[in-house]
Design a protein around this motif. Structure first.
Motif, PDB file in Angstrom:
ATOM      1  N   THR A 199       0.845  -1.190   0.000  1.00  0.00           N
ATOM      2  CA  THR A 199       0.000   0.000   0.000  1.00  0.00           C
ATOM      3  C   THR A 199       0.882   1.242   0.000  1.00  0.00           C
TER       4      THR A 199
ATOM      5  N   ILE B 183      -3.109   5.224  -1.475  1.00  0.00           N
ATOM      6  CA  ILE B 183      -3.907   6.113  -0.622  1.00  0.00           C
ATOM      7  C   ILE B 183      -3.294   7.504  -0.723  1.00  0.00           C
TER       8      ILE B 183
ATOM      9  N   SER C 224      -2.855  -1.358  10.012  1.00  0.00           N
ATOM     10  CA  SER C 224      -3.051  -2.773   9.664  1.00  0.00           C
ATOM     11  C   SER C 224      -1.838  -3.363   8.949  1.00  0.00           C
TER      12      SER C 224
ATOM     13  N   ALA D 125      -4.878   2.207   7.327  1.00  0.00           N
ATOM     14  CA  ALA D 125      -4.136   1.239   6.506  1.00  0.00           C
ATOM     15  C   ALA D 125      -2.766   0.975   7.129  1.00  0.00           C
TER      16      ALA D 125
ATOM     17  N   GLU E 146      -8.048   7.303   6.476  1.00  0.00           N
ATOM     18  CA  GLU E 146      -7.920   6.052   5.734  1.00  0.00           C
ATOM     19  C   GLU E 146      -6.462   5.591   5.688  1.00  0.00           C
TER      20      GLU E 146
ATOM     21  N   PRO F  74     -11.794   2.594  -2.228  1.00  0.00           N
ATOM     22  CA  PRO F  74     -10.936   1.411  -2.131  1.00  0.00           C
ATOM     23  C   PRO F  74     -10.801   0.668  -3.459  1.00  0.00           C
TER      24      PRO F  74
ATOM     25  N   ARG G 131      -2.160  -0.913  -3.641  1.00  0.00           N
ATOM     26  CA  ARG G 131      -3.203   0.070  -3.405  1.00  0.00           C
ATOM     27  C   ARG G 131      -2.562   1.434  -3.183  1.00  0.00           C
TER      28      ARG G 131
ATOM     29  N   ALA H 167       3.512  -1.262   3.951  1.00  0.00           N
ATOM     30  CA  ALA H 167       3.142   0.111   3.599  1.00  0.00           C
ATOM     31  C   ALA H 167       4.393   0.853   3.144  1.00  0.00           C
TER      32      ALA H 167
ATOM     33  N   HIS I 114       1.377  -7.489   4.620  1.00  0.00           N
ATOM     34  CA  HIS I 114       0.939  -6.161   4.199  1.00  0.00           C
ATOM     35  C   HIS I 114       2.053  -5.150   4.500  1.00  0.00           C
TER      36      HIS I 114
END
Lengths: 259, 259
Positions: A3, A109, A25, A22, A18, B205, A107, A79, A77
C-alpha cells in the motif's frame, strides 16, 4: 500487499484517516524521504505516532534494491510512505509496476499535495493553473540562473493567462531548501515587476502567503521551509481580492493582472 | 473562528487526521454539497462518524445568506465542510474573505483533490499536466457538443506535449454525473483515435483506470460515479508502462504518444 500512502504536507497528522488505518493494519512500513520530507515531524515522531518501525530508505534502497520489500509484500501487508502525495516521483510508480509484475496486490492512498495547498491558500483557482515547474538550485543544473525550460513554461502559461506553480528545489538529504525570496530574486531577473506569490509552510497550522512584485518579494523573508512560489496569470476579481486580503498585494501591482 | 475543511474524495475516512481533530473541536459545522459531494458516505453517516450535526446548505444559504454562519464564527469555532478540497469553488474563497473582513480568524485544512488522484492512479506525472478543463453536459452550456474553450485548452496542452485532466460535469443536487464513456464519446468527435484514460471512483478502495482510444472508451462502462477523463500528451517511458499495466492500454495506441 503493498500500500502506497501519501503522508500529506506537514506533520504526522497530515495523513488521511484512511491512510492512518491502513498503516495500522500493515505488518511493516518503509519510507523514502529523499524526494521530499515532512518538516513538521521527525521520523521518530512519525514512528511513535503510528506505533510502528519505519524502515527509511535512501535512493539505492528504493530504486536498486527493493527486492526485500517486494518479497515481504508477497506474504505480508507492507506500507510504503512518502511525504506529500505518493506517486509524485516516477520512482514510486516504478516500484508499483514492479510489484504488480510479481503478482502483488497494490493500493494507493492519496495525500494532500503542494499543488492543492498552493491553490487553497492563495485563493487562486485550481483550474486556472498551467503546467507547474521546478526551479533548481543554480549549481544543480550546471548553468547559472533560471533554466530556459522554466522560462519557457512560465511564458507559455502567461500567454494563456494561466498561473504557474513554481516548486522550489529541495535537497532533503542535506536539509537544503530553496526559499521563496531566493526564487523571487532569480525570477525577477526576467520579470522584475511581475506579480509573485510566496507561500511558506503550506499544510502547517501557520502558513504564510505574501503577494507582491517579484523584486519586492526578493527582499523579504518567509521563515521556516518549505516554500513555494506562484506566478499568477490573469486574475478574476475574487482571485485579485484574495491576493489583496490574504497576501497583502498592493492594488497597483494587482491591476496589471486583472481581466 | 471559521475553519474550512476539505473532506477528501470518497467517504467519511477520506478527511485528514488534522481535519478530523479540527472538526471534533468545532462547536458547529456547516457544509455545502452542491459543487461536489462524497459518493461513499451519506450526510447521516458523516454526521454520525464525526458525532455532530451538519447544517447542509444550498447555494443561497452559502452565497446570499451566510450571515448567521459568520455571526456564529465571531464567538464560536465553526467548521465549513466541502467534498474534495476546500477553496475549489470561488464561493469558498468569497466566504473566507467575508469572514476576514468581519475580523474572524480563519484557517484552511486541505483535502485530497481529484487532480492529485488522477495523477496518482494513472502514473501520469503531476508536473506534466497543463490547464485542466470541465466538460459540461451539452444542455448545460446551451450549445451541442464540446465547448470551443475546452477544445482549445486540450489542443494547447497537446501542442506542448502536456496531459489534460477533464473534470466531468456534476449536478450534485440532481445526482446527475457525467460518465467517462459519455465524455469519451463527446471528445472522440474531434480526436477519434486519441488516447484517453478513464478514472472511476478515485479515492475509493476500488478505483478503476482504463486507457485506450477515446472511441473505444466510448463503448465501455466504468460503473459507479464519480468519473474523470485524462487526455495524455507525450508519454515518458514509465508513464507509458503505467498506462499499459494499470490501465490496459494497447501498445499500438501508446506508441503514438511516446517520446
Amino acid at each position: 500487499m503493498l500500500t502506497f500512502i501519501g503522508l500529506g504536507l506537514y506533520d504526522e497528522r497530515s495523513i488521511t484517516v484512511e491512510g492512518r488505518e491502513a498503516l495500522a493494519s500493515a505488518n511493516r512500513a518503509a519510507a523514502e524521504f529523499y524526494t521530499s520530507h515532512l518538516v513538521g515531524a521527525t521520523i521518530d515522531e512519525l514512528a511513535s505516532y503510528h506505533d510502528l518501525d519505519i524502515d527509511v530508505r535512501d535512493r539505492a534502497g528504493v530504486e536498486q534494491e527493493p527486492d526485500d520489500l517486494l518479497g515481504a509484500a508477497e506474504d505480508e501487508h507492507v506500507a510504503f510512505l512518502t511525504a506529500g502525495d505518493t506517486m509524485i516521483s516516477t520512482t514510486h510508480v516504478d516500484l508499483r509496476l514492479r510489484a504488480i509484475e510479481r503478482g502483488i496486490e497494490t493500493r494507493v492512498i492519496h495525500g494532500v499535495t503542494a499543488q492543492t495547498a498552493a491553490s487553497g491558500l492563495t485563493g487562486l483557482q485550481n483550474y486556472r493553473f498551467g503546467k507547474a515547474v521546478t526551479l533548481p538550485f543554480p549549481y544543480a543544473h550546471g548553468a547559472g540562473g533560471v533554466p530556459q525550460s522554466v522560462v519557457d513554461s512560465i511564458e507559455a502559461n502567461r500567454e494563456r493567462g494561466l498561473h504557474t506553480l513554481v516548486y522550489l528545489d529541495i535537497k532533503a538529504e542535506r536539509e537544503e531548501y530553496m526559499t521563496a525570496d531566493v526564487a523571487a530574486e532569480m525570477l525577477a531577473d526576467g520579470w522584475t515587476d511581475a506579480l509573485g506569490v510566496a507561500v511558506a509552510r503550506a499544510g502547517s497550522p501557520e502558513p504564510t502567503v505574501a503577494a507582491d512584485r517579484l523584486s519586492v518579494l526578493a527582499d523579504r523573508e518567509f521563515g521556516e521551509p518549505l516554500h513555494l512560489l506562484v506566478i499568477p496569470g490573469d486574475l478574476h476579481h475574487v482571485e485579485s481580492d484574495a491576493l489583496a486580503t490574504l497576501g497583502g498585494a498592493p492594488e497597483d501591482v494587482l491591476i496589471k493582472n486583472e481581466v
